[in-house]
Design a protein around this motif. Structure first.
Motif, PDB file in Angstrom:
ATOM      1  N   PRO A  42       0.819  -1.216   0.000  1.00 34.47           N
ATOM      2  CA  PRO A  42       0.000   0.000   0.000  1.00 34.47           C
ATOM      3  C   PRO A  42       0.856   1.270   0.000  1.00 34.47           C
ATOM      4  O   PRO A  42       0.326   2.368  -0.120  1.00 34.47           O
ATOM      5  N   HIS A  43       2.189   1.127   0.114  1.00 34.93           N
ATOM      6  CA  HIS A  43       3.068   2.280   0.278  1.00 34.93           C
ATOM      7  C   HIS A  43       3.920   2.607  -0.942  1.00 34.93           C
ATOM      8  O   HIS A  43       4.515   3.674  -0.989  1.00 34.93           O
ATOM      9  N   CYS A  44       4.006   1.670  -1.884  1.00 36.00           N
ATOM     10  CA  CYS A  44       4.919   1.877  -3.006  1.00 36.00           C
ATOM     11  C   CYS A  44       4.552   0.924  -4.148  1.00 36.00           C
ATOM     12  O   CYS A  44       3.677   0.079  -4.004  1.00 36.00           O
ATOM     13  N   ALA A  45       5.287   1.048  -5.255  1.00 34.12           N
ATOM     14  CA  ALA A  45       5.022   0.231  -6.444  1.00 34.12           C
ATOM     15  C   ALA A  45       5.733  -1.112  -6.366  1.00 34.12           C
ATOM     16  O   ALA A  45       6.420  -1.530  -7.293  1.00 34.12           O
ATOM     17  N   ALA A  46       5.572  -1.791  -5.241  1.00 38.91           N
ATOM     18  CA  ALA A  46       6.187  -3.099  -5.026  1.00 38.91           C
ATOM     19  C   ALA A  46       5.125  -4.063  -4.519  1.00 38.91           C
ATOM     20  O   ALA A  46       4.020  -3.658  -4.147  1.00 38.91           O
ATOM     21  N   ARG A 101       2.649  -7.744 -12.223  1.00 37.08           N
ATOM     22  CA  ARG A 101       3.144  -6.891 -13.322  1.00 37.08           C
ATOM     23  C   ARG A 101       2.423  -5.542 -13.336  1.00 37.08           C
ATOM     24  O   ARG A 101       3.061  -4.497 -13.505  1.00 37.08           O
ATOM     25  N   ASP A 102       1.105  -5.578 -13.174  1.00 34.98           N
ATOM     26  CA  ASP A 102       0.316  -4.343 -13.214  1.00 34.98           C
ATOM     27  C   ASP A 102       0.703  -3.384 -12.093  1.00 34.98           C
ATOM     28  O   ASP A 102       0.793  -2.180 -12.299  1.00 34.98           O
ATOM     29  N   HIS A 103       0.932  -3.909 -10.905  1.00 33.37           N
ATOM     30  CA  HIS A 103       1.248  -3.045  -9.761  1.00 33.37           C
ATOM     31  C   HIS A 103       2.688  -2.537  -9.799  1.00 33.37           C
ATOM     32  O   HIS A 103       2.956  -1.407  -9.382  1.00 33.37           O
ATOM     33  N   LYS A 118       9.625 -10.031   5.704  1.00 40.93           N
ATOM     34  CA  LYS A 118       9.032 -10.141   4.366  1.00 40.93           C
ATOM     35  C   LYS A 118      10.090  -9.697   3.364  1.00 40.93           C
ATOM     36  O   LYS A 118      11.159  -9.209   3.732  1.00 40.93           O
ATOM     37  N   PHE A 119       9.795  -9.876   2.083  1.00 40.20           N
ATOM     38  CA  PHE A 119      10.612  -9.250   1.053  1.00 40.20           C
ATOM     39  C   PHE A 119       9.681  -8.584   0.062  1.00 40.20           C
ATOM     40  O   PHE A 119       8.474  -8.830   0.053  1.00 40.20           O
ATOM     41  N   GLN A 120      10.239  -7.670  -0.711  1.00 42.73           N
ATOM     42  CA  GLN A 120       9.447  -6.990  -1.720  1.00 42.73           C
ATOM     43  C   GLN A 120       9.949  -7.362  -3.104  1.00 42.73           C
ATOM     44  O   GLN A 120      11.128  -7.671  -3.300  1.00 42.73           O
ATOM     45  N   ILE A 121       9.017  -7.297  -4.056  1.00 40.75           N
ATOM     46  CA  ILE A 121       9.285  -7.578  -5.455  1.00 40.75           C
ATOM     47  C   ILE A 121       9.113  -6.262  -6.205  1.00 40.75           C
ATOM     48  O   ILE A 121       8.054  -5.640  -6.127  1.00 40.75           O
ATOM     49  N   TRP A 122      10.169  -5.841  -6.898  1.00 42.65           N
ATOM     50  CA  TRP A 122      10.222  -4.538  -7.552  1.00 42.65           C
ATOM     51  C   TRP A 122      10.629  -4.643  -9.012  1.00 42.65           C
ATOM     52  O   TRP A 122      11.388  -5.545  -9.384  1.00 42.65           O
ATOM     53  N   GLU A 123      10.242  -3.666  -9.801  1.00 47.83           N
ATOM     54  CA  GLU A 123      10.850  -3.386 -11.090  1.00 47.83           C
ATOM     55  C   GLU A 123      12.173  -2.704 -10.734  1.00 47.83           C
ATOM     56  O   GLU A 123      12.198  -1.793  -9.903  1.00 47.83           O
ATOM     57  N   GLU A 129      15.190   4.094  -7.582  1.00 50.21           N
ATOM     58  CA  GLU A 129      14.662   5.415  -7.236  1.00 50.21           C
ATOM     59  C   GLU A 129      14.111   5.426  -5.806  1.00 50.21           C
ATOM     60  O   GLU A 129      14.380   6.346  -5.038  1.00 50.21           O
ATOM     61  N   PHE A 130      13.344   4.410  -5.465  1.00 48.97           N
ATOM     62  CA  PHE A 130      12.753   4.336  -4.127  1.00 48.97           C
ATOM     63  C   PHE A 130      13.833   4.191  -3.060  1.00 48.97           C
ATOM     64  O   PHE A 130      13.760   4.810  -1.999  1.00 48.97           O
TER      65      PHE A 130
END
Length: 155
Positions: A42-46, A101-103, A118-123, A129-130
């Motif tokens: 809910p906080h970022c594009a991950a 992919r969409d998020h 936890k871990f995050q999945i990012w582009e 940048e983040f």
């Protein structure tokens, strides 16, 4: 430390699968969760990903609301109804779903970022940048904390 640490970038294969980093797979095995729980951050594009520790944190948050209340139901839909429980194949790969992919905007590479429970999945570029902004923010918070402690204020 028994949690998810560091970050790794891997390529997707032609079928949209990516290898979960071996250190992260080890944490998942110790955790005992079947598959991989994923939910849009809910906080970022991950996408937040993990197992029992992530689910325990989500459950702890949702238990602060009375069950069958509108607030609890809204939170449950956002945290459970919009999530995915993905399968990890025998080679330690996961398929990057359309929802992920969409998020995230992931196309051909994925960055996995450890966050202890936890871990995050990012582009990858969005993560770079983040991360730069997160480092600036963390340094400012640490500086404020040091300043408060040197003035005798409770931290």
């Amino acid at each position: 430390m028994a949690g998810f640490v560091s970050h790794f970038t891997n390529r997707l294969d032609a079928k949209g699968r990516v290898s979960i980093p071996a250190p992260f797979r080890s944490v998942l095995v110790r955790d005992g969760f079947e598959g991989l729980y994923c939910i849009a951050s809910p906080h970022c594009a991950a996408v937040d990903a993990g197992g029992n520790d992530l689910l325990a944190e989500i459950n702890k948050r949702s238990e602060t609301f009375a069950k069958l209340s509108p607030d609890h139901d809204a939170l449950a839909i956002a945290l459970f109804g919009a999530s995915e429980n993905l399968r990890i194949d025998g080679d330690g790969r996961m398929t990057i779903s359309d929802t992920i992919r969409d998020h995230t905007g992931i196309t051909d590479q994925v960055t996995f970022v450890g966050m202890n429970y936890k871990f995050q999945i990012w582009e990858p570029e969005k993560f770079r940048e983040f991360r730069a902004e997160a480092q600036r923010r963390a340094l400012a918070m640490l500086s404020e904390q040091r300043s408060a402690s040197s003035q005798g204020e409770p931290v």
